[in-house]
Design an enzyme around this catalytic site. Structure first.
Site, PDB file in Angstrom:
ATOM      1  N   ASP A 273      75.280  65.794  72.081  1.00  0.00           N
ATOM      2  CA  ASP A 273      74.134  66.558  72.604  1.00  0.00           C
ATOM      3  C   ASP A 273      73.242  65.719  73.514  1.00  0.00           C
ATOM      4  O   ASP A 273      72.202  66.186  73.996  1.00  0.00           O
ATOM      5  CB  ASP A 273      73.297  67.131  71.460  1.00  0.00           C
ATOM      6  CG  ASP A 273      72.847  66.060  70.470  1.00  0.00           C
ATOM      7  OD1 ASP A 273      72.828  64.866  70.852  1.00  0.00           O
ATOM      8  OD2 ASP A 273      72.526  66.405  69.318  1.00  0.00           O
TER       9      ASP A 273
ATOM     10  N   ASP B 282      57.863  40.378 100.960  1.00  0.00           N
ATOM     11  CA  ASP B 282      57.077  41.392 100.234  1.00  0.00           C
ATOM     12  C   ASP B 282      57.509  41.400  98.770  1.00  0.00           C
ATOM     13  O   ASP B 282      58.613  40.956  98.449  1.00  0.00           O
ATOM     14  CB  ASP B 282      57.286  42.775 100.870  1.00  0.00           C
ATOM     15  CG  ASP B 282      56.115  43.721 100.605  1.00  0.00           C
ATOM     16  OD1 ASP B 282      55.227  43.374  99.793  1.00  0.00           O
ATOM     17  OD2 ASP B 282      56.090  44.809 101.208  1.00  0.00           O
TER      18      ASP B 282
ATOM     19  N   GLU C 202      71.556  62.921  72.726  1.00  0.00           N
ATOM     20  CA  GLU C 202      70.592  62.033  72.046  1.00  0.00           C
ATOM     21  C   GLU C 202      71.217  60.655  71.823  1.00  0.00           C
ATOM     22  O   GLU C 202      72.443  60.526  71.738  1.00  0.00           O
ATOM     23  CB  GLU C 202      70.156  62.661  70.711  1.00  0.00           C
ATOM     24  CG  GLU C 202      69.342  63.929  70.936  1.00  0.00           C
ATOM     25  CD  GLU C 202      68.877  64.587  69.639  1.00  0.00           C
ATOM     26  OE1 GLU C 202      69.090  64.016  68.561  1.00  0.00           O
ATOM     27  OE2 GLU C 202      68.303  65.697  69.738  1.00  0.00           O
TER      28      GLU C 202
ATOM     29  N   LYS D  48      47.738  47.056 106.524  1.00  0.00           N
ATOM     30  CA  LYS D  48      48.468  48.313 106.279  1.00  0.00           C
ATOM     31  C   LYS D  48      47.535  49.399 105.770  1.00  0.00           C
ATOM     32  O   LYS D  48      46.680  49.146 104.935  1.00  0.00           O
ATOM     33  CB  LYS D  48      49.570  48.063 105.253  1.00  0.00           C
ATOM     34  CG  LYS D  48      50.382  49.305 104.883  1.00  0.00           C
ATOM     35  CD  LYS D  48      51.640  48.958 104.109  1.00  0.00           C
ATOM     36  CE  LYS D  48      51.426  48.950 102.622  1.00  0.00           C
ATOM     37  NZ  LYS D  48      52.661  48.655 101.880  1.00  0.00           N
TER      38      LYS D  48
END
Ligand code: R5P
Length: 295
Positions: free
Chosen positions: A37, A219, A39, A192
């Site tokens: 199912d 970055d 899980e 920016k």
């Protein structure tokens, strides 16, 4: 006490590399599967009662990983583990660090509360700290940060002739300035303004003094590639070549990478997030942070 490292799925090689660099550390196994199912079923292999266990988890694309991660922390406590730490080379949700519009969730704080309730400590690589100065503002467990700017600077020094290090915004300045210092290169920081998830506008100082240098954008995160793409456009307009891009965390997916690729020379990243651009390992940095911090 030397820790036991327990990797979540996808972090096995990283956990093994950290264990190899951390005297006395050993590895345990977590078997994770899904019932029909959907899980999750979890099972910890080996004896962990009384131990100091560090769960090693890759948390890019976090939403599918968080629930089994919380279950893992919980079963470890249930099995009598003394302390349950988290080692996450990429810390997600850190960029939503303010309520920009009324009613918005400040998910960085929500995420920090969730992790702080489940774990006793956190070790990570260069979290996105912009409007916050420290993880202590949102986490209420001890934290330690491994820094990638030095190895990024070393990579630049070893691979790029006459580099010009470019921070695409003020937030990136902390990594760009340190990487430039390590590489013995000049550094410029762009400005920016962000107007959307993919829309940014950048401005650059006068770059004429740097003609003939190879631009290297540094970055912390490359996500949509919007920031780097705009920066590449500005550099081209200033007569510089296509930039090499160095990222701590390369989150960019295939489609965005295909759009960005023609505008840059190359993307190089640490392996904090598994990505084709990985060239700079973080396991040694994480092992050092674990050894140096008494958390
Ligand atoms: C900004 O806050 C970060 O330092 C990065 O510049 C940003 O996350 C990059 O995002 P994107 O690639 O979507 O422009």
């Amino acid at each position: 006490m030397a820790p036991i490292l327990l990797p979540m799925p996808g972090a096995e090689a990283l956990a093994a590399a950290i264990a190899a660099a951390l005297p006395g550390a050993t590895l345990a196994e977590l078997a994770l599967r899904r019932f029909p199912d959907g899980e999750h079923h979890l099972r910890v292999g080996g004896e962990v009662a009384g131990a100091d266990v560090r769960v090693v988890a890759r948390l890019d694309h976090p939403d599918a990983t968080i629930l089994p991660l919380l279950f893992a922390a919980d079963v470890l406590r249930d099995l009598g583990v003394r302390r349950v730490g988290l080692v996450a080379p990429y810390l997600p949700y850190m960029r939503q660090d303010r309520r920009f519009a009324p009613g918005e969730a400040v998910t960085s704080a929500s995420f920090a509360r969730l992790i702080s309730r489940a774990f006793d400590s956190l070790v990570t690589v260069d979290p996105h700290l912009h409007r916050r100065r420290s993880l202590d503002e949102i986490f209420f467990i001890p934290t330690a940060i491994a820094h990638a700017a030095a190895p990024i600077g070393a990579w630049i020094a070893a691979n790029i002739e006459r580099p010009l290090v470019v921070g695409p915004d003020e937030e990136a300045g902390q990594w760009a300035r340190e990487a430039a210092r390590q590489a013995g290169a000049p550094c410029v920081i762009l400005s920016k303004t962000r107007s959307g998830d993919r829309q940014v506008a950048l401005t650059a100082p006068d770059l004429a003094a740097h003609a003939g240098r190879t631009p290297v954008i540094v970055d912390d995160i490359v996500s949509s590639g919007g920031t780097v793409g705009e920066a590449a456009g500005l550099l081209a307009a200033a007569g510089l070549g296509k930039p090499v891009v160095l990222a701590v965390h390369a989150l960019i997916g295939e489609a965005d990478m295909a759009r960005l690729a023609p505008r840059i020379a190359r993307l190089v990243s640490t392996d904090s997030v598994t990505h084709p651009s990985n060239a700079i390992p973080v396991a040694g940095l994480l092992a050092e942070a674990l050894a140096a911090s008494a958390i």
